[in-house]
Design a protein around this motif. Structure first.
Motif, mmCIF file in Angstrom:
data_model
loop_
_atom_site.group_PDB
_atom_site.id
_atom_site.type_symbol
_atom_site.label_atom_id
_atom_site.label_comp_id
_atom_site.label_asym_id
_atom_site.label_seq_id
_atom_site.Cartn_x
_atom_site.Cartn_y
_atom_site.Cartn_z
ATOM 1 N N ALA A 32 0.571 -1.817 0.005
ATOM 2 C CA ALA A 32 0.142 -0.141 -0.540
ATOM 3 C C ALA A 32 0.758 1.273 -0.013
ATOM 4 C CB ALA A 32 -1.100 -0.035 1.026
ATOM 5 N N GLN A 33 2.078 1.111 -0.333
ATOM 6 C CA GLN A 33 3.311 2.456 -0.056
ATOM 7 C C GLN A 33 3.025 2.717 -1.216
ATOM 8 O OE1 GLN A 33 3.829 -0.851 0.712
ATOM 9 N NE2 GLN A 33 6.059 -1.232 -1.122
ATOM 10 N N ALA A 34 2.030 2.341 -2.336
ATOM 11 C CA ALA A 34 1.856 2.850 -3.629
ATOM 12 C C ALA A 34 1.247 4.057 -3.322
ATOM 13 C CB ALA A 34 0.948 2.134 -4.294
ATOM 14 N N VAL A 35 -0.003 4.064 -2.465
ATOM 15 C CA VAL A 35 -0.608 4.919 -1.993
ATOM 16 C C VAL A 35 -0.386 6.493 -1.034
ATOM 17 C CG1 VAL A 35 -2.892 4.068 -3.155
ATOM 18 C CG2 VAL A 35 -2.333 4.404 -0.775
ATOM 19 N N LYS A 36 0.750 6.443 -0.633
ATOM 20 C CA LYS A 36 1.566 7.305 -0.215
ATOM 21 C C LYS A 36 1.652 8.507 -0.720
ATOM 22 C CE LYS A 36 6.102 6.790 -1.491
ATOM 23 N NZ LYS A 36 7.573 6.266 -1.053
ATOM 24 N N ASN A 37 1.581 8.815 -1.511
ATOM 25 C CA ASN A 37 1.111 10.757 -2.616
ATOM 26 C C ASN A 37 0.189 10.877 -2.600
ATOM 27 O OD1 ASN A 37 2.047 12.675 -3.434
ATOM 28 N ND2 ASN A 37 3.219 11.891 -4.565
ATOM 29 N N SER A 38 -0.706 11.724 -1.490
ATOM 30 C CA SER A 38 -1.495 11.277 -1.704
ATOM 31 C C SER A 38 -2.344 12.411 -2.638
ATOM 32 C CB SER A 38 -2.280 12.669 -0.552
ATOM 33 O OG SER A 38 -1.996 13.716 -0.815
ATOM 34 N N GLN A 39 -1.186 12.649 -4.141
ATOM 35 C CA GLN A 39 -1.422 14.063 -4.970
ATOM 36 C C GLN A 39 -1.669 13.146 -6.267
ATOM 37 O OE1 GLN A 39 -1.983 17.056 -4.674
ATOM 38 N NE2 GLN A 39 -2.180 16.257 -2.736
ATOM 39 N N SER A 40 -0.962 12.170 -6.220
ATOM 40 C CA SER A 40 -0.620 11.161 -7.127
ATOM 41 C C SER A 40 -2.316 10.398 -7.581
ATOM 42 C CB SER A 40 0.072 10.058 -7.091
ATOM 43 O OG SER A 40 -0.814 8.940 -5.724
ATOM 44 N N GLN A 41 -2.096 9.948 -9.102
ATOM 45 C CA GLN A 41 -3.314 9.695 -10.072
ATOM 46 C C GLN A 41 -3.354 7.938 -8.979
ATOM 47 O OE1 GLN A 41 -1.580 8.894 -13.849
ATOM 48 N NE2 GLN A 41 -2.572 11.298 -14.384
ATOM 49 N N THR A 42 -2.674 7.473 -8.556
ATOM 50 C CA THR A 42 -3.202 5.405 -7.809
ATOM 51 C C THR A 42 -3.828 5.649 -7.037
ATOM 52 O OG1 THR A 42 -1.031 4.374 -8.832
ATOM 53 C CG2 THR A 42 -2.092 4.050 -6.908
ATOM 54 N N ALA A 43 -3.469 7.148 -5.926
ATOM 55 C CA ALA A 43 -4.307 7.137 -4.486
ATOM 56 C C ALA A 43 -5.237 8.141 -4.678
ATOM 57 C CB ALA A 43 -3.398 8.272 -3.650
ATOM 58 N N GLN A 44 -5.445 8.959 -6.116
ATOM 59 C CA GLN A 44 -6.645 8.932 -6.152
ATOM 60 C C GLN A 44 -7.577 8.492 -6.390
ATOM 61 O OE1 GLN A 44 -6.032 12.933 -8.780
ATOM 62 N NE2 GLN A 44 -4.864 14.297 -6.623
#
Length: 202
Positions: A32-44
């Motif tokens: 889940a560290q793939a979503v660590k950046n809240s601004q990334s397309q993945t996290a959104q």
């Protein structure tokens, strides 16, 4: 019929229009560290998916800085911390008043399940730590001392005149450069360092 969808983060972004139409019973994020950046397309993308239950699985919930924690919980339960600016203010306040950081810990504690290595892989031996002291050679020491002399002459004078707060970044950069020289002078070759300079560590 009941079914399971397994996908990658990249495919999720590409197929978001299709996958976002479904209301999921459970949604699991592995690595889940793939979503660590809240601004990334993945996290959104993952945050916008609809699910009754959400779970994040990661070995590094905080990899670089504490704001990554907000990104994880923005996926898991967006109401826990409020908006990102409010959380950032709370983190900043915690630098001078530890009660703010304690409050953050209290909020997340009920929702964290931590597995330790000794619980999962009992056959692994204890970690062996060995400290090896490495002295710089004459050439490397000369590079180090030369750089340190420049820092003392220029930067310490500025700090004495203007105060540390105005030159904090320069001080941190100087420390980083000194650490790089300790590893290998070749890390700062762009600053007139001999490209054949030896490294005791190497």
């Amino acid at each position: 019929k009941p079914h399971v969808i397994i996908t990658t983060y990249a495919t999720l972004r590409l197929d978001f229009a299709l996958l976002s139409r479904i209301s999921y019973s459970s949604l699991f994020l592995d690595e889940a560290q793939a979503v660590k950046n809240s601004q990334s397309q993945t996290a959104q993308a993952v945050t916008r998916l609809k699910a009754d239950f959400r779970l994040s699985i990661t070995g590094t919930p905080i990899e670089n800085h504490i704001m990554e924690l907000w990104a994880h919980f923005n996926f898991l339960m967006p109401d826990l911390f409020g908006d990102e600016k409010a959380f950032a203010s709370e983190v900043q306040a915690g630098m001078s008043d530890p009660r703010f950081h304690k409050r953050i810990r209290r909020k997340i504690r009920p929702f964290l399940l931590r597995r330790k290595k000794e619980e999962v892989a009992k056959d692994l031996p204890e970690k062996i730590e060995q400290t090896v002291w490495v002295e710089m050679g004459e050439e490397q020491r000369a590079v180090y001392e030369s750089f340190l002399t420049g820092v003392r002459k220029n930067l310490l004078g500025k700090v004495s005149a203007d105060g540390i707060s105005k030159h904090r970044i320069e001080v941190l950069e100087a420390i980083m450069r000194l650490r790089q020289i300790c590893c290998s002078p070749l890390l700062i070759t762009g600053e007139g360092i001999n490209e054949s300079a030896e490294s005791a560590k190497l």
